[in-house]
Design an enzyme around this catalytic site. Structure first.
Site, PDB file in Angstrom:
ATOM      1  N   HIS A 246       0.828  -1.214   0.000  1.00 50.57           N
ATOM      2  CA  HIS A 246       0.000   0.000   0.000  1.00 50.57           C
ATOM      3  C   HIS A 246       0.859   1.260   0.000  1.00 50.57           C
ATOM      4  O   HIS A 246       0.426   2.306  -0.469  1.00 50.57           O
ATOM      5  CB  HIS A 246      -0.973  -0.036   1.178  1.00 50.57           C
ATOM      6  CG  HIS A 246      -2.098  -0.998   0.944  1.00 50.57           C
ATOM      7  ND1 HIS A 246      -3.419  -0.657   1.067  1.00 50.57           N
ATOM      8  CD2 HIS A 246      -2.087  -2.302   0.550  1.00 50.57           C
ATOM      9  CE1 HIS A 246      -4.174  -1.713   0.782  1.00 50.57           C
ATOM     10  NE2 HIS A 246      -3.389  -2.720   0.474  1.00 50.57           N
ATOM     11  N   ASP A 247       2.095   1.174   0.516  1.00 51.99           N
ATOM     12  CA  ASP A 247       3.000   2.323   0.397  1.00 51.99           C
ATOM     13  C   ASP A 247       3.566   2.384  -1.031  1.00 51.99           C
ATOM     14  O   ASP A 247       3.513   3.419  -1.689  1.00 51.99           O
ATOM     15  CB  ASP A 247       4.140   2.198   1.421  1.00 51.99           C
ATOM     16  CG  ASP A 247       4.963   3.476   1.494  1.00 51.99           C
ATOM     17  OD1 ASP A 247       4.373   4.574   1.377  1.00 51.99           O
ATOM     18  OD2 ASP A 247       6.191   3.399   1.660  1.00 51.99           O
TER      19      ASP A 247
ATOM     20  N   GLY B 225       5.848   6.483  -4.546  1.00 52.15           N
ATOM     21  CA  GLY B 225       6.050   5.028  -4.504  1.00 52.15           C
ATOM     22  C   GLY B 225       6.422   4.555  -3.106  1.00 52.15           C
ATOM     23  O   GLY B 225       5.806   4.979  -2.115  1.00 52.15           O
TER      24      GLY B 225
ATOM     25  N   SER C 144       5.407   7.354   2.582  1.00 48.60           N
ATOM     26  CA  SER C 144       4.396   8.421   2.709  1.00 48.60           C
ATOM     27  C   SER C 144       3.166   7.930   3.462  1.00 48.60           C
ATOM     28  O   SER C 144       2.471   8.720   4.104  1.00 48.60           O
ATOM     29  CB  SER C 144       3.992   8.961   1.336  1.00 48.60           C
ATOM     30  OG  SER C 144       3.386   7.937   0.574  1.00 48.60           O
TER      31      SER C 144
ATOM     32  N   HIS D 260      -1.138 -13.296  -0.823  1.00 54.46           N
ATOM     33  CA  HIS D 260      -2.455 -13.646  -0.273  1.00 54.46           C
ATOM     34  C   HIS D 260      -2.491 -15.078   0.271  1.00 54.46           C
ATOM     35  O   HIS D 260      -3.507 -15.506   0.803  1.00 54.46           O
ATOM     36  CB  HIS D 260      -3.556 -13.416  -1.312  1.00 54.46           C
ATOM     37  CG  HIS D 260      -3.939 -11.962  -1.438  1.00 54.46           C
ATOM     38  ND1 HIS D 260      -4.945 -11.505  -2.248  1.00 54.46           N
ATOM     39  CD2 HIS D 260      -3.438 -10.857  -0.828  1.00 54.46           C
ATOM     40  CE1 HIS D 260      -5.049 -10.189  -2.141  1.00 54.46           C
ATOM     41  NE2 HIS D 260      -4.133  -9.771  -1.298  1.00 54.46           N
TER      42      HIS D 260
ATOM     43  N   ASP E  80     -10.099  -8.470   7.357  1.00 48.82           N
ATOM     44  CA  ASP E  80     -10.849  -8.031   8.540  1.00 48.82           C
ATOM     45  C   ASP E  80     -12.123  -7.297   8.148  1.00 48.82           C
ATOM     46  O   ASP E  80     -13.099  -7.312   8.891  1.00 48.82           O
ATOM     47  CB  ASP E  80      -9.990  -7.068   9.387  1.00 48.82           C
ATOM     48  CG  ASP E  80      -8.885  -7.799  10.121  1.00 48.82           C
ATOM     49  OD1 ASP E  80      -9.013  -9.025  10.329  1.00 48.82           O
ATOM     50  OD2 ASP E  80      -7.892  -7.152  10.475  1.00 48.82           O
TER      51      ASP E  80
ATOM     52  N   ILE F 108       1.529 -20.363   6.582  1.00 52.43           N
ATOM     53  CA  ILE F 108       2.577 -21.039   5.807  1.00 52.43           C
ATOM     54  C   ILE F 108       2.611 -20.419   4.412  1.00 52.43           C
ATOM     55  O   ILE F 108       1.556 -20.227   3.792  1.00 52.43           O
ATOM     56  CB  ILE F 108       2.292 -22.559   5.686  1.00 52.43           C
ATOM     57  CG1 ILE F 108       2.105 -23.178   7.070  1.00 52.43           C
ATOM     58  CG2 ILE F 108       3.408 -23.265   4.934  1.00 52.43           C
ATOM     59  CD1 ILE F 108       1.641 -24.620   7.021  1.00 52.43           C
TER      60      ILE F 108
ATOM     61  N   ASP G 160       2.776 -21.292   1.379  1.00 51.20           N
ATOM     62  CA  ASP G 160       2.674 -22.408   0.442  1.00 51.20           C
ATOM     63  C   ASP G 160       1.821 -22.004  -0.753  1.00 51.20           C
ATOM     64  O   ASP G 160       1.444 -20.832  -0.877  1.00 51.20           O
ATOM     65  CB  ASP G 160       2.097 -23.647   1.158  1.00 51.20           C
ATOM     66  CG  ASP G 160       0.718 -23.370   1.744  1.00 51.20           C
ATOM     67  OD1 ASP G 160       0.099 -22.350   1.394  1.00 51.20           O
ATOM     68  OD2 ASP G 160       0.252 -24.193   2.561  1.00 51.20           O
TER      69      ASP G 160
HETATM   70  C1  HEM Z   1      -5.106  -6.738  -7.141  1.00 51.43           C
HETATM   71  C2  HEM Z   1      -4.426  -6.321  -6.133  1.00 51.43           C
HETATM   72  C3  HEM Z   1      -4.857  -6.472  -4.695  1.00 51.43           C
HETATM   73  C4  HEM Z   1      -6.089  -6.289  -4.116  1.00 51.43           C
HETATM   74  C5  HEM Z   1      -7.364  -5.829  -4.792  1.00 51.43           C
HETATM   75  C6  HEM Z   1      -5.947  -6.611  -2.717  1.00 51.43           C
HETATM   76  C7  HEM Z   1      -6.949  -6.535  -1.777  1.00 51.43           C
HETATM   77  C8  HEM Z   1      -6.852  -6.936  -0.467  1.00 51.43           C
HETATM   78  C9  HEM Z   1      -7.921  -6.878   0.513  1.00 51.43           C
HETATM   79  C10 HEM Z   1      -9.315  -6.334   0.247  1.00 51.43           C
HETATM   80  C11 HEM Z   1      -7.460  -7.378   1.659  1.00 51.43           C
HETATM   81  C12 HEM Z   1      -8.232  -7.545   2.974  1.00 51.43           C
HETATM   82  C13 HEM Z   1      -8.141  -6.297   3.824  1.00 51.43           C
HETATM   83  C14 HEM Z   1      -9.008  -6.442   5.061  1.00 51.43           C
HETATM   84  O1  HEM Z   1     -10.237  -6.498   4.918  1.00 51.43           O
HETATM   85  O2  HEM Z   1      -8.465  -6.536   6.186  1.00 51.43           O
HETATM   86  C15 HEM Z   1      -6.085  -7.756   1.441  1.00 51.43           C
HETATM   87  C16 HEM Z   1      -5.271  -8.318   2.387  1.00 51.43           C
HETATM   88  C17 HEM Z   1      -3.945  -8.521   2.192  1.00 51.43           C
HETATM   89  N1  HEM Z   1      -3.207  -8.196   1.079  1.00 51.43           N
HETATM   90 FE1  HEM Z   1      -3.927  -7.685  -0.713  1.00 51.43          FE
HETATM   91  N2  HEM Z   1      -4.654  -7.000  -2.481  1.00 51.43           N
HETATM   92  C18 HEM Z   1      -3.957  -6.906  -3.651  1.00 51.43           C
HETATM   93  C19 HEM Z   1      -2.619  -7.143  -3.831  1.00 51.43           C
HETATM   94  C20 HEM Z   1      -1.739  -7.375  -2.798  1.00 51.43           C
HETATM   95  C21 HEM Z   1      -0.311  -7.325  -2.912  1.00 51.43           C
HETATM   96  C22 HEM Z   1       0.437  -7.001  -4.197  1.00 51.43           C
HETATM   97  C23 HEM Z   1       0.210  -7.610  -1.679  1.00 51.43           C
HETATM   98  C24 HEM Z   1       1.626  -7.697  -1.230  1.00 51.43           C
HETATM   99  C25 HEM Z   1       2.655  -7.794  -2.016  1.00 51.43           C
HETATM  100  C26 HEM Z   1      -0.917  -7.857  -0.808  1.00 51.43           C
HETATM  101  C27 HEM Z   1      -0.829  -8.273   0.496  1.00 51.43           C
HETATM  102  C28 HEM Z   1      -1.900  -8.511   1.325  1.00 51.43           C
HETATM  103  C29 HEM Z   1      -1.789  -9.109   2.632  1.00 51.43           C
HETATM  104  C30 HEM Z   1      -0.516  -9.691   3.253  1.00 51.43           C
HETATM  105  C31 HEM Z   1      -3.065  -9.091   3.197  1.00 51.43           C
HETATM  106  C32 HEM Z   1      -3.494  -9.619   4.563  1.00 51.43           C
HETATM  107  C33 HEM Z   1      -3.460  -8.588   5.630  1.00 51.43           C
HETATM  108  C34 HEM Z   1      -3.917  -9.186   6.966  1.00 51.43           C
HETATM  109  O3  HEM Z   1      -4.008 -10.404   7.091  1.00 51.43           O
HETATM  110  O4  HEM Z   1      -4.177  -8.393   7.882  1.00 51.43           O
HETATM  111  N3  HEM Z   1      -2.071  -7.688  -1.520  1.00 51.43           N
HETATM  112  N4  HEM Z   1      -5.740  -7.476   0.143  1.00 51.43           N
END
Ligand code: HEM
Length: 359
Positions: free
Chosen positions: A73-74, A86, A90, A197, A203, A220, A222
């Site tokens: 997100h940053d 980028g 920020s 993911h 949440d 994990i 995986d």
């Molecule tokens: C198409 C692109 C992406 C979309 C639309 C997206 C969307 C989301 C959403 C909606 C959540 C859940 C947030 C919540 O309700 O708590 C999430 C969680 C997460 N996203 Fe993505 N994401 C994308 C790409 C990425 C990328 C590129 C990364 C890292 C390189 C990433 C890492 C994560 C992680 C680690 C979580 C889990 C956070 C937690 O467990 O608290 N995401 N994402």
């Protein structure tokens, strides 16, 4: 003449040895650890502090997941037309603005949790460096993960990122692909980044069930996310009708519309499928894409490679499998050039996934 040629060869070999030695020169820090650059020595105690005090002793749990999400997100806050710096920190420096963007919902928890560490170490690391360091250390907590690159040297952010640059799960795939194209990422690289993911939970997508993961093994690193997203969706784990959510195949598991689209669209389905049963393919693609993402908008010529401060992750636990209760008939293959890998299901009753507990 022969002697002259021989002595030039000897000279060349000697200078190659000198150059090689310079390249592989290592520094032993006061703490005893070895690194490529003396400037990286200051990071070892910071890494230890993070593992102990931010990541609960090195758990691949909530703070780990959130710290990885924060790196994205940053970093994605850059556009060649709209601006933004980028991976510049920020999201911390201008938190009052960025944390309130709808796409950053929930990110305030980890910004708050990292704030005392960012303040404590501000003489060594800028917020941009800290966020990417914490993300790389976070990933190393998860068995099976690759050891990510970490470059140090991001300047302090000058301004907040413009709104609207972070993709949302309800966005069309065209919009998501276009957004990543602006920061020079291909559709295959988007899928590679999505390996994140596999250690993730939501949440706020369905706020009635916080901590609901995207795969059955959120601690994990995986390939289960790539397998399970390809299964037919049959249920909503909480309530129906949430924006950005589609049906998932397992109780206790949530599926984002964006992940579903990426797994089924001809532009991305084959890359998605190629990770389903190949840990090494997935981890090497993720590592490369993360290295690129962590320096969006940055001048890498002015940065030092401190990757050797990142701990080596533990080896993978388990093998690619179908969750108990599923068969190959539940797979919805979407790649038209190769078949989905044949997998067997875990024995036992149908899998029901437990939420990621808040810490
Ligand atoms: C198409 C692109 C992406 C979309 C639309 C997206 C969307 C989301 C959403 C909606 C959540 C859940 C947030 C919540 O309700 O708590 C999430 C969680 C997460 N996203 Fe993505 N994401 C994308 C790409 C990425 C990328 C590129 C990364 C890292 C390189 C990433 C890492 C994560 C992680 C680690 C979580 C889990 C956070 C937690 O467990 O608290 N995401 N994402």
């Amino acid at each position: 003449m022969a002697f002259k040629t021989l002595s030039s060869i000897v000279l060349l070999a000697a200078s190659l040895r000198v150059a090689n030695a310079a390249l592989t020169k290592r520094v032993t820090c006061a703490t005893g650890q070895v690194t490529a650059h003396a400037q990286c020595c200051a990071l070892f105690p910071i890494v230890d502090d993070l593992i102990t005090n931010l990541f609960d002793g090195g758990e691949c749990g909530e703070e780990t997941h959130e710290s990885l999400r924060l790196t994205f997100h940053d970093a994605i806050g850059f556009s060649p037309t709209l601006g933004g710096g980028g991976a510049d920190g920020s999201i911390f420096t201008f938190a009052d603005t960025e944390v309130n963007f709808p796409a950053n919902a929930g990110i305030d928890d980890i910004v708050d949790a990292q704030t005392p560490f960012i303040q404590k170490y501000n003489a060594t690391l800028t917020p941009g460096d800290f966020i990417q360091l914490a993300g790389a250390v976070a990933v190393s907590n998860c068995p099976g993960a690759p050891r990510l690159q970490f470059l140090m040297g991001r300047p302090v952010a000058k301004a907040a990122s413009p709104i609207g640059l972070v993709p949302e799960p309800q966005d069309s795939l065209d919009k998501i692909i276009q957004r990543f194209k602006e920061v020079n990422f291909s559709p295959a690289e988007i899928v590679a980044l999505l390996a994140s993911h596999t250690i993730a939970a939501a949440d706020l997508v369905d706020p009635t069930i916080p901590g609901t993961p995207f795969s059955s093994t959120p601690s994990i690193f995986d390939t289960q996310f790539f397998i399970e997203t390809q299964l037919k969706g049959t249920l909503f784990p909480g309530t129906a009708g949430n924006e950005g959510e589609v049906m998932s195949p397992l109780k206790g598991e949530i599926r984002l519309n964006s992940d579903f689209e990426l797994s089924r669209d001809p532009r991305t389905a084959c890359t998605f499928q190629s990770f389903a049963a190949s840990q090494s393919r997935m981890t090497s693609a993720f590592k490369a894409a993360m290295a690129k993402m962590a320096v969006i908008g940055q001048n890498t010529n002015k940065m030092i490679d401190c990757s050797d401060v990142i701990p080596v992750p533990k080896p993978l636990v388990g093998k690619p499998h179908l969750p108990a209760g599923k068969t190959m008939r539940d797979v919805q293959p979407a790649c038209n050039i190769s078949p989905f890998p044949v997998l067997t299901a875990d024995p036992g009753p149908a899998t029901s996934v437990a939420p990621v507990p808040p810490s």
